[in-house]
Design a protein around this motif. Structure first.
Motif, PDB file in Angstrom:
ATOM      1  N   CYS A   1      -8.973 -11.858  10.003  1.00 54.01           N
ATOM      2  CA  CYS A   1      -9.331 -10.682   9.211  1.00 54.01           C
ATOM      3  C   CYS A   1      -9.109  -9.444  10.075  1.00 54.01           C
ATOM      4  N   ARG A   2      -8.424  -8.440   9.508  1.00 53.39           N
ATOM      5  CA  ARG A   2      -8.145  -7.227  10.279  1.00 53.39           C
ATOM      6  C   ARG A   2      -9.158  -6.125   9.998  1.00 53.39           C
ATOM      7  N   CYS A   3     -10.068  -6.346   9.038  1.00 53.74           N
ATOM      8  CA  CYS A   3     -10.931  -5.237   8.613  1.00 53.74           C
ATOM      9  C   CYS A   3     -12.381  -5.350   9.075  1.00 53.74           C
ATOM     10  N   THR A   4     -12.974  -6.507   8.914  1.00 58.49           N
ATOM     11  CA  THR A   4     -14.433  -6.587   8.931  1.00 58.49           C
ATOM     12  C   THR A   4     -15.037  -6.708  10.319  1.00 58.49           C
TER      13      THR A   4
ATOM     14  N   CYS B   1      -7.548 -10.986   3.128  1.00 63.66           N
ATOM     15  CA  CYS B   1      -7.853 -12.268   3.767  1.00 63.66           C
ATOM     16  C   CYS B   1      -8.865 -13.087   2.982  1.00 63.66           C
TER      17      CYS B   1
ATOM     18  N   GLN C   1     -13.432  -6.396   2.826  1.00 64.83           N
ATOM     19  CA  GLN C   1     -13.135  -4.955   2.747  1.00 64.83           C
ATOM     20  C   GLN C   1     -11.841  -4.765   1.956  1.00 64.83           C
ATOM     21  N   CYS C   2     -10.669  -4.831   2.615  1.00 64.79           N
ATOM     22  CA  CYS C   2      -9.430  -4.696   1.824  1.00 64.79           C
ATOM     23  C   CYS C   2      -9.239  -5.899   0.918  1.00 64.79           C
ATOM     24  N   GLY C   3      -9.784  -7.042   1.314  1.00 70.12           N
ATOM     25  CA  GLY C   3      -9.765  -8.235   0.470  1.00 70.12           C
ATOM     26  C   GLY C   3      -8.565  -9.144   0.655  1.00 70.12           C
TER      27      GLY C   3
END
Ligand code: FES
Ligand code: FES
Length: 150
Positions: A139-142, A112, A108-110
């Motif tokens: 990872c904080r997004c996925t 990681c 997502q943000c990329g």
């Protein structure tokens, strides 16, 4: 060659390091030399954003890749060694683990993503692509599900 000068191989290219500070980390060197695909997250060995592959040799003579946190590695300990960064993984076109990460929506943000790619890259050559191979990467997004599908 001076005592604090040495060479290492990065993505197939021999690099000469001169006047190396004993406290300089591999991550700091990579980023200061423009290889910014390798990310800094925690800087403390916890998040995996800085993962690179250190190349060794298996008993059969074939290359073996070991995923390591470059924020914890003094650059000087890499004298004579070979490493692969995320720039090297994709330099001849997308690697299968990169293709899978894209097609399964694992980024997502990329931030990681390079670290995950490096862990997957080393696991790919050991036939060990599984949850355990990713347990050093955060990872904080996925929510991890799309990455686990890779
Ligand atoms: S930057 Fe987090 S493990 Fe290296
Ligand atoms: S995609 Fe944003 S931290 Fe993993």
């Amino acid at each position: 060659m001076q005592n604090n000068s040495f060479s290492l191989t990065i993505n197939g290219e021999k690099v000469l390091i001169q006047d190396c500070s004993p406290t300089l980390t591999l991550l700091e060197y990579l980023r200061h030399s423009g290889r910014v695909g390798t990310k800094e997250g925690c800087g403390d060995g916890d998040c995996g954003a800085c993962t690179v592959a250190v190349v060794g040799q298996g008993a059969d003579g074939r290359p073996q890749y070991l995923a390591m946190n470059s924020c914890l590695i003094p650059l000087a300990t890499m004298a004579g060694r070979e490493i692969v960064t995320v720039e090297g993984v994709g330099k001849n076109g997308l690697h299968p683990v990169q293709t899978a990460m894209v097609s399964l929506g694992g980024s997502q943000c990329g931030y990681c993503t390079p670290g995950f790619i490096m862990s997957l890259f080393t696991a790919y050559y050991k036939n060990e692509v599984n949850d355990e191979s990713l347990e050093g990467n955060l990872c904080r997004c996925t929510g991890y599900l799309p990455i686990r599908r890779v």
